[in-house]
Design a protein around this motif. Structure first.
Motif, short mmCIF file in Angstrom:
data_model
loop_
_atom_site.label_atom_id
_atom_site.label_comp_id
_atom_site.label_asym_id
_atom_site.label_seq_id
_atom_site.Cartn_x
_atom_site.Cartn_y
_atom_site.Cartn_z
N LEU A 261 94.35 34.14 8.09
CA LEU A 261 95.48 33.37 7.58
C LEU A 261 96.58 33.23 8.63
O LEU A 261 97.14 32.13 8.82
CB LEU A 261 96.05 34.04 6.32
CG LEU A 261 95.25 33.88 5.03
CD1 LEU A 261 95.82 34.80 3.95
CD2 LEU A 261 95.28 32.43 4.56
N ASP A 262 96.87 34.30 9.32
CA ASP A 262 97.93 34.28 10.32
C ASP A 262 97.58 33.33 11.46
O ASP A 262 98.42 32.51 11.88
CB ASP A 262 98.16 35.69 10.86
CG ASP A 262 99.26 35.76 11.90
OD1 ASP A 262 100.42 35.43 11.57
OD2 ASP A 262 98.96 36.12 13.06
N LEU A 263 96.34 33.41 11.96
CA LEU A 263 95.94 32.54 13.06
C LEU A 263 95.95 31.08 12.63
O LEU A 263 96.40 30.20 13.37
CB LEU A 263 94.57 32.95 13.59
CG LEU A 263 94.04 32.14 14.79
CD1 LEU A 263 95.03 32.16 15.96
CD2 LEU A 263 92.68 32.68 15.22
N ARG A 264 95.47 30.81 11.43
CA ARG A 264 95.48 29.42 10.93
C ARG A 264 96.92 28.91 10.79
O ARG A 264 97.20 27.74 11.10
CB ARG A 264 94.73 29.32 9.61
CG ARG A 264 93.21 29.39 9.76
CD ARG A 264 92.51 29.30 8.40
NE ARG A 264 92.84 28.07 7.72
CZ ARG A 264 92.20 26.90 7.90
NH1 ARG A 264 91.19 26.82 8.75
NH2 ARG A 264 92.57 25.83 7.23
N GLU A 265 97.83 29.75 10.34
CA GLU A 265 99.23 29.33 10.23
C GLU A 265 99.82 29.02 11.59
O GLU A 265 100.56 28.03 11.76
CB GLU A 265 100.04 30.43 9.54
CG GLU A 265 99.76 30.57 8.05
CD GLU A 265 100.41 31.79 7.45
OE1 GLU A 265 101.14 32.51 8.18
OE2 GLU A 265 100.18 32.06 6.24
N LYS A 266 99.49 29.85 12.60
CA LYS A 266 100.01 29.62 13.95
C LYS A 266 99.43 28.32 14.53
O LYS A 266 100.16 27.55 15.18
CB LYS A 266 99.65 30.82 14.85
CG LYS A 266 100.24 32.15 14.40
CD LYS A 266 101.71 32.23 14.67
CE LYS A 266 102.34 33.53 14.15
NZ LYS A 266 101.67 34.74 14.57
N ILE A 267 98.15 28.09 14.33
CA ILE A 267 97.53 26.88 14.86
C ILE A 267 98.06 25.65 14.12
O ILE A 267 98.29 24.59 14.73
CB ILE A 267 96.00 26.97 14.77
CG1 ILE A 267 95.47 28.08 15.68
CG2 ILE A 267 95.35 25.63 15.11
CD1 ILE A 267 95.72 27.86 17.16
N ALA A 268 98.28 25.77 12.81
CA ALA A 268 98.83 24.64 12.04
C ALA A 268 100.21 24.26 12.56
O ALA A 268 100.53 23.06 12.72
CB ALA A 268 98.90 25.00 10.56
N ALA A 269 101.04 25.26 12.84
CA ALA A 269 102.38 24.98 13.38
C ALA A 269 102.28 24.35 14.76
O ALA A 269 103.04 23.42 15.10
CB ALA A 269 103.19 26.27 13.44
N LYS A 300 89.90 33.01 22.74
CA LYS A 300 88.71 32.27 22.29
C LYS A 300 88.86 31.89 20.83
O LYS A 300 88.57 30.75 20.43
CB LYS A 300 87.45 33.10 22.50
CG LYS A 300 87.07 33.33 23.95
CD LYS A 300 85.80 34.19 24.03
CE LYS A 300 85.42 34.49 25.47
NZ LYS A 300 84.23 35.36 25.56
N ASN A 301 89.28 32.85 20.01
CA ASN A 301 89.46 32.58 18.59
C ASN A 301 90.45 31.44 18.36
O ASN A 301 90.23 30.56 17.52
CB ASN A 301 89.95 33.84 17.86
CG ASN A 301 88.86 34.88 17.68
OD1 ASN A 301 87.70 34.65 18.00
ND2 ASN A 301 89.24 36.03 17.15
N ALA A 302 91.54 31.47 19.11
CA ALA A 302 92.56 30.43 18.94
C ALA A 302 91.99 29.06 19.27
O ALA A 302 92.25 28.07 18.57
CB ALA A 302 93.77 30.74 19.82
#
Length: 312
Positions: A261-269, A300-302
């Protein structure tokens, strides 16, 4: 024993990325421990596979029923499977009656050849079996390169039986549910659930001591949905993740679902700000920097999540 297991689960587990080998007298990375009565796991290194850990960087578990043993994961090689079998024989005279592969990766399936030679049936999800068929040759070559003499004897052996959503095994008074709860970390992710004991051998749907690797093609929104709608309602008390020490649901939720959830929120922003792939690699993941394999996987995940979310 149950009290000791609860005490173990209540205290923080120490990650082992920096420890090359915890069981020098065996090819196994660590000696199996009894997590709850009748359920054992040999905890693998939380580092990538190396010569020093012989590719034992995931958890190899077994369940002792009243009428035989069920093994979860054959390991990354013939020698790892053979070493686990020696540990099982030290615990019980009962025969191994079934091996379950938790996914199609080499460290779950490359030891299948040993168990097939013992005449033991091997069960996997149909998608995991397909993945292994496509990647086993590459996985065996990688094993031979890093494990050297510890790869000797390893041959490619497919599962002998597959399932789609759920298979129930009754053995020695124990009901074992072999589940595919839904899309998660990799094709055919499999969870082994023992309802009467509130024990889940969760496999790679769940992480807590090392960073979850996100592969190309992994649907992280699907992983979160599977977690919320299929895993959480089962509410296991005890969780053996794919990697790292046995723990509980709250801990793996913190380091798996909450990380996603945190990574998706960061990428969405980042996308909202017009950011590109090059910039996505640098989104702030410092909250998770203490996890093993952070250095190998965070950027890599990002990048993978950016590619997933760019056209959502």
């Amino acid at each position: 024993m149950r009290y000791l297991a609860l005490l173990l689960l209540a205290t923080p587990a120490f990650a082992s990325e920096d420890i090359a080998d915890q069981y020098p007298q065996s090819v196994l990375y660590s000696k199996p421990v009894e997590v709850i009565p009748h359920v054992f796991t040999a905890i693998g290194a939380t580092a990538p596979p190396t010569y020093e850990n012989a590719g034992h960087n995931n958890n190899l578990s077994f369940i002792v029923t009243g009428d035989g043993v069920v093994v979860v994961n054959s390991g990354a090689s013939w020698k790892l499977a053979e070493a686990l079998h020696a540990e099982i024989r030290a615990v019980t005279d009962q025969p191994v009656r079934l091996v379950i592969n938790e996914n199609g990766q080499g460290h779950a399936m490359l030891g299948n050849g040993y168990w097939a030679a013992q005449g033991v049936p091997i069960l996997a999800h149909e998608e995991a079996a397909e993945e292994f068929a496509d990647t086993a040759g590459q996985g065996l070559s990688a094993l031979q390169n890093y494990a050297r003499e510890n790869a000797e004897g390893t041959v490619i052996a497919a599962p002998t039986e597959t399932f789609t959503d759920r298979k129930v095994i009754e053995m020695g008074g124990v009901t074992i549910e072999v589940l595919h709860l839904g899309p998660a970390h990799s094709p055919g992710d499999t969870q082994v659930w023992i309802p009467a004991w509130s024990m889940m051998i969760a496999g790679d749907i769940a992480f807590h001591e090392r960073m979850p690797p996100i592969f190309e093609g992994t649907c992280t929104s699907c992983w979160i949905e599977t977690w919320d709608n299929a895993l959480v309602p089962l509410a296991p008390t005890y969780v053996i993740p794919g990697h790292g020490h046995p723990t509980n649901l709250a801990q793996v939720q913190r380091y798996t679902r909450d990380y996603l959830l945190d990574l998706r929120e960061k990428i969405a922003a980042h996308l909202e700000d017009g950011g590109d792939l090059a910039g996505a690699y640098y989104v702030d993941q410092s909250r998770w920097a203490h996890l093993d394999t952070f250095e190998e996987l965070a950027t890599k995940n990002a990048g993978v999540v950016f590619a997933e979310m760019e056209f959502e």
